[in-house]
Design an enzyme around this catalytic site. Structure first.
Site, PDB file in Angstrom:
ATOM      1  CG  ASP A  60      71.222   5.584  37.913  1.00 53.35           C
ATOM      2  OD1 ASP A  60      70.022   5.308  38.090  1.00 53.35           O
ATOM      3  OD2 ASP A  60      71.625   6.698  37.511  1.00 53.35           O
ATOM      4  CD  GLU A 143      46.284  15.244  24.720  1.00 53.76           C
ATOM      5  OE1 GLU A 143      46.011  14.438  25.619  1.00 53.76           O
ATOM      6  OE2 GLU A 143      46.271  14.948  23.506  1.00 53.76           O
ATOM      7  CE  LYS A 145      50.450  21.086  17.406  1.00 51.64           C
ATOM      8  NZ  LYS A 145      51.882  20.881  17.053  1.00 51.64           N
ATOM      9  CB  CYS A 454      73.484  23.407 -10.558  1.00 52.40           C
ATOM     10  SG  CYS A 454      73.973  24.461  -9.172  1.00 52.40           S
TER      11      CYS A 454
END
Length: 697
Positions: A60, A143, A145, A454
Site C-alpha cells: 500500500d 449468481e 443476489k 402537526c
C-alpha cells in the site's frame, strides 16, 4: 530508471516500481506527460490487481507514492484527464443530480423463498420456449443476489462516459462524478472491449469496511447506518464526490445491458467482463437444470456468513440469450430470470420501550425499542410493529421476549412473542404523541388528524414540498430543513416564504450566496403549476401522476378543493378510496388554513388547461432522450392536451418515437423492429406545426 528514460521500453511502475522521483519542477513538459501516462497505466494495473483480482503485487505504501506522484504531475503541468485514477479522490461539489434515461430498461426480478415457486418458474420457461418452437433442454446461470444498489455504467471506446442509479428502471440519477471515486470501477477498460458497452452492476459496502466506517461515525458523534445497503444508498446520491471517495464502496458487475458486441449466453458475458477490468463474483455457477440451481442457492445460504458482502438469495437466469429474447419480459421483470430468496434471519431479544412515530402523511407507526441484538451480522436495536392491529395480534408489550426477523435483510420486524412479560398488550394512544390531535383509524392503520399543522410531520412535509416530485426547490434538503426548524424559523410550510437573506445568512454553515439562492428559489416557486402544487402539499395517495390528472380535470386549485367525492371519482386514476382521501384532506380546517396562509404570502398555483384539442387525435407518441426547451413530461402533456396519446414504451400501436439528445438505445431498437418512424426534435415540432399545435420549445 531515471525520469528522462520514460516513454521507452516497458512501464517501470508495474513491477518493483521506483518510488524516488526527481522534483516535478525540474521536468520538462514532454517528460512530465510521458511519466504521467505511465503512472496512470500503472495505477490502473494496480487497481485491478487489488480490487478485481484480489492479488496485489505492490504494498500500500508504494501504491500511495505512485498515486501521489501522478497527482503532483497533473497539478504541476495541468495534465488533467477525465479518466485519470486521481479522479477517485473526488471533484467539485454538484448542485444536483440530473436525471438520465437508461440505454436499456433496468428491470426488477420476480422472487420467492419457496422452492416450488422456483420450479414453477422453470416450467414457465420450458412452456414458453416450447410455444416458440425452441429447445426446452435448458441450462441456467446462477449468481448471488447482492444486497446493494443497482447501477448502470456506459462505456464508449473503453472510457467511462456515464453512470446512473436504477431509479424507476427507465430513468435514474446521473452519479458519474461519484462513481469515478470507486476504486473497483475502471474509468478506462482493459484489453479490447466493445466500442459501446452498457453494463449493470451492484454497488455495495463490504461487511468489514462497513463496520469500521460505522465505528468512525459513532466516534464522531454521528448516527450509524442501519446496514450496508442503507450506507450505500446514502452515499451514492451525495452531491460532493469527495465525500463519496472517503467511503468504502465496491462493485460487482453481472449483466450487459447493451453492447456493440454479440453474446450468445450470459455465461459468456460473465467470462468476458473481467477481461475488460470489470469485477465479477467468484460465486457464479453454470448449472444443467433447476434442481442444480436449487442446490446452488442452498450452498450459498450455508456460506452466507462467510462472505465479505451481504446477499439475500440467488438469481437464476436462463443462460441462452436467444431463448431469453424469445421469452421477453413483463412491464417490470424478465420472464427468463428468478430470484430464490433466503429465509429471514431471526434472533430473540427483549422489548424495552414502544415508541409511536408520526410519518409525513400522519400515519402512526409503532416501533419496538430493543435490547441490541445481532441479526445476520447487523446490530438491531429497533423493529417495526406495523400498526395497532399487529400489536393486538402479537399481544406484544414492554418487557416481552420477542423473535426478530429481518425481511429481505433490510427491515427488522417483530415476528412473535416468545416469552410474555405482562398479561396485556401495549395500548395504542388515542391522541397523537406530537400534537395531541385525535387519532383516527383507517382499517388496521392509525393516523394523526393534525394534518400539516402537526409539528412532527413538519420536517417531512417541508422536505416533500421542496422535493423534485413537488416544487423542486433547491437548498431544502434534510439537513437545512432540520436547521430551519431547530432555529424556529419554520414552524409550518408557509413560513418558508417569510425567510430572508439576512436571517438565513446569520445561520451556521450559511453564507450570503446560499441564502440568496434559497430565497430566489422560493420566489421562483410562487406560481407553480397546479399539478406540482397538489403533489407538493402532501395530499394522501396523490403523487405526480394523480396530481396531473386532477389538474387537467378541474383546472384550478379552488375547483379541486371544492370537489365532492363523486366529482373526484370522475377523474382518471382516482378511485373511491383516493377520492375520499382527497376530499377529507381539503375538508380539514387545519389543511385549509395552511393553503390559505400560502396564498396570503403570494403562492398561487397556475391554472391548468382543461380543454383537450383534437389536433393529434389518434396519434400515439413515445419520447426518449432530452428535448431542448422543455422537459419530456412537458412534451407528453403537450401531446395529450391536443388529443394525442403519450406512452412509455414502443409497440406496434406507436405512431412516432421522438428522440432527443442522448436517447435510449432500446426504444430506438423497438421502433426499428416495429417500423415506427423516429423523429428528432425539429421533425417533431414540424409535425406539430403542420397540425396547428404551437410550441414554446
Amino acid at each position: 530508471m531515471s525520469d528522462a528514460a520514460m516513454g521507452t521500453g516497458d512501464n517501470p511502475y508495474l513491477r518493483d516500481p521506483p518510488t524516488e522521483f526527481d522534483p516535478a519542477e525540474e521536468l520538462d513538459a514532454a517528460t512530465a506527460r510521458a511519466q504521467a501516462a505511465a503512472l496512470r497505466e500503472a495505477v490502473r494495473f494496480h487497481d485491478r490487481r487489488y480490487y478485481v483480482d484480489a492479488d496485489p503485487v505492490i504494498d500500500d505504501r508504494t501504491y500511495d507514492r505512485l498515486f501521489e506522484r501522478l497527482r503532483r504531475l497533473e497539478e504541476a503541468f495541468d495534465l488533467d484527464a477525465a479518466d485519470s485514477p486521481t479522479r477517485r479522490v473526488g471533484g467539485e461539489p454538484l448542485d444536483e443530480l440530473p436525471t438520465v434515461e437508461h440505454v436499456a430498461p433496468m428491470l426488477s426480478i420476480d422472487s420467492s423463498g419457496d422452492p416450488e415457486e422456483v420450479r414453477a418458474f422453470d416450467r414457465r420457461v420450458r412452456d414458453g420456449l416450447d410455444d416458440a418452437g425452441l429447445d426446452t433442454d435448458v441450462t441456467y446461470l446462477c449468481e448471488p443476489k447482492f444486497d446493494g444498489i443497482s447501477v448502470e455504467l456506459v462505456y464508449e471506446d473503453g472510457r467511462l462516459k456515464r453512470a446512473a442509479t436504477r431509479g424507476d428502471g427507465v430513468e435514474g440519477d446521473d452519479i458519474t462524478a461519484n462513481i469515478r471515486t470507486v476504486g473497483s470501477i475502471p474509468q478506462r477498460l482493459r484489453g479490447e472491449p466493445p466500442e459501446r458497452l452498457a453494463v449493470r452492476g451492484e454497488l455495495f459496502m463490504p461487511r468489514g469496511p462497513f463496520s469500521e466506517y460505522n465505528s468512525e461515525r459513532v466516534a464522531e458523534g454521528k448516527e450509524p447506518f442501519a446496514n450496508p445497503r442503507n450506507a450505500v444508498a446514502g452515499t451514492v446520491r451525495q452531491l460532493d464526490p469527495s465525500t463519496v471517495a472517503e467511503r468504502p464502496l465496491d462493485c460487482f458487475f453481472f449483466d450487459v445491458l447493451a453492447s456493440s458486441a454479440e453474446f450468445e449466453t450470459h455465461s459468456e458475458q460473465v467470462r468476458r467482463l473481467p477481461e475488460w477490468g470489470l469485477k465479477t463474483s467468484l460465486r457464479v455457477a453454470h448449472v444443467d437444470d433447476i434442481g442444480a440451481a436449487l442446490d446452488y442457492r442452498d450452498r450459498l445460504l450455508d456460506d452466507r456468513d462467510d462472505l465479505s458482502y451481504e446477499v439475500d438469495g440467488a438469481v437464476v437466469k436462463l443462460d441462452d440469450r436467444r431463448s431469453c429474447e424469445a421469452l421477453g419480459a413483463t412491464s417490470r421483470a424478465p420472464r427468463w430470470a428468478f430470484a430464490y430468496k433466503f429465509p429471514p434471519r431471526t434472533e430473540e431479544t427483549t422489548v424495552r420501550q414502544i415508541a409511536v412515530q408520526v410519518g409525513r402523511t400522519g400515519r402512526l407507526t409503532p416501533v419496538a425499542m430493543l435490547d441490541p441484538v445481532e441479526v445476520g451480522g447487523v446490530t438491531v436495536s429497533r423493529a417495526t410493529l406495523h400498526n395497532p392491529d399487529q400489536i393486538a395480534d402479537l399481544g406484544v408489550d414492554v418487557g416481552d421476549r420477542v423473535e426478530i426477523q429481518r425481511a429481505g435483510d433490510v427491515i427488522p420486524y417483530v415476528e412473535a412473542v416468545t416469552e410474555p412479560g405482562s398479561d396485556d398488550h401495549f395500548q395504542f394512544p388515542d391522541h397523537c404523541p406530537a400534537c395531541d390531535s385525535a387519532v383516527e383509524r383507517d382499517g388496521p392503520n392509525a393516523f394523526c388528524t393534525g394534518g400539516l399543522a402537526c409539528p412532527t410531520q413538519l420536517q417531512r412535509a417541508v422536505e416533500h414540498y421542496a422535493a423534485r416530485s413537488g416544487l423542486d426547490i433547491e437548498g431544502l434538503g434534510e439537513k437545512n430543513v432540520q436547521q430551519l426548524i431547530d432555529e424556529g424559523l419554520v414552524e409550518r410550510i408557509p413560513d418558508l416564504y417569510d425567510l430572508t437573506v439576512e436571517g438565513l445568512a446569520d445561520l451556521e454553515g450559511w453564507g450570503e450566496t446560499s441564502a440568496e439562492n434559497l430565497v430566489r428559489e422560493l420566489e421562483a416557486a410562487m406560481e407553480p403549476p397546479l399539478a406540482d402544487f397538489l403533489a407538493a402539499i402532501g395530499v394522501p395517495e396523490v403523487g405526480p401522476t394523480t396530481a396531473t390528472s386532477l389538474a387537467r380535470h378541474f383546472g384550478t386549485l379552488d375547483a379541486v378543493m371544492a370537489a365532492s367525492t363523486a366529482e373526484l371519482e370522475g377523474v382518471d386514476d382516482v378511485g373511491p378510496i383516493v377520492a375520499e382521501e382527497i376530499h377529507e384532506f381539503f375538508r380539514s380546517e387545519r389543511n385549509r388554513a395552511v393553503v390559505d396562509a400560502l396564498r396570503e404570502r403570494g403562492v398561487e398555483p397556475r391554472a391548468a388547461e382543461t380543454e383537450t384539442g383534437t389536433e393529434l387525435e389518434g396519434l400515439t407518441f413515445v419520447f426518449t432522450g432530452s428535448l431542448d426547451g422543455y422537459t419530456r413530461s412537458e412534451a407528453q402533456e403537450l401531446v395529450e392536451r391536443h388529443g394525442g396519446n403519450a406512452t412509455s414504451s414502443v409497440s406496434g400501436n406507436t405512431d412516432y418515437l421522438v428522440a432527443g439528445a442522448n436517447p435510449g438505445v432500446s426504444k430506438q431498437d423497438d421502433a426499428e423492429a416495429n417500423d415506427v418512424p423516429i423523429l428528432d426534435q425539429a421533425a417533431f415540432e414540424t409535425l406539430l406545426a403542420d397540425r396547428g399545435v404551437e410550441t414554446e420549445g
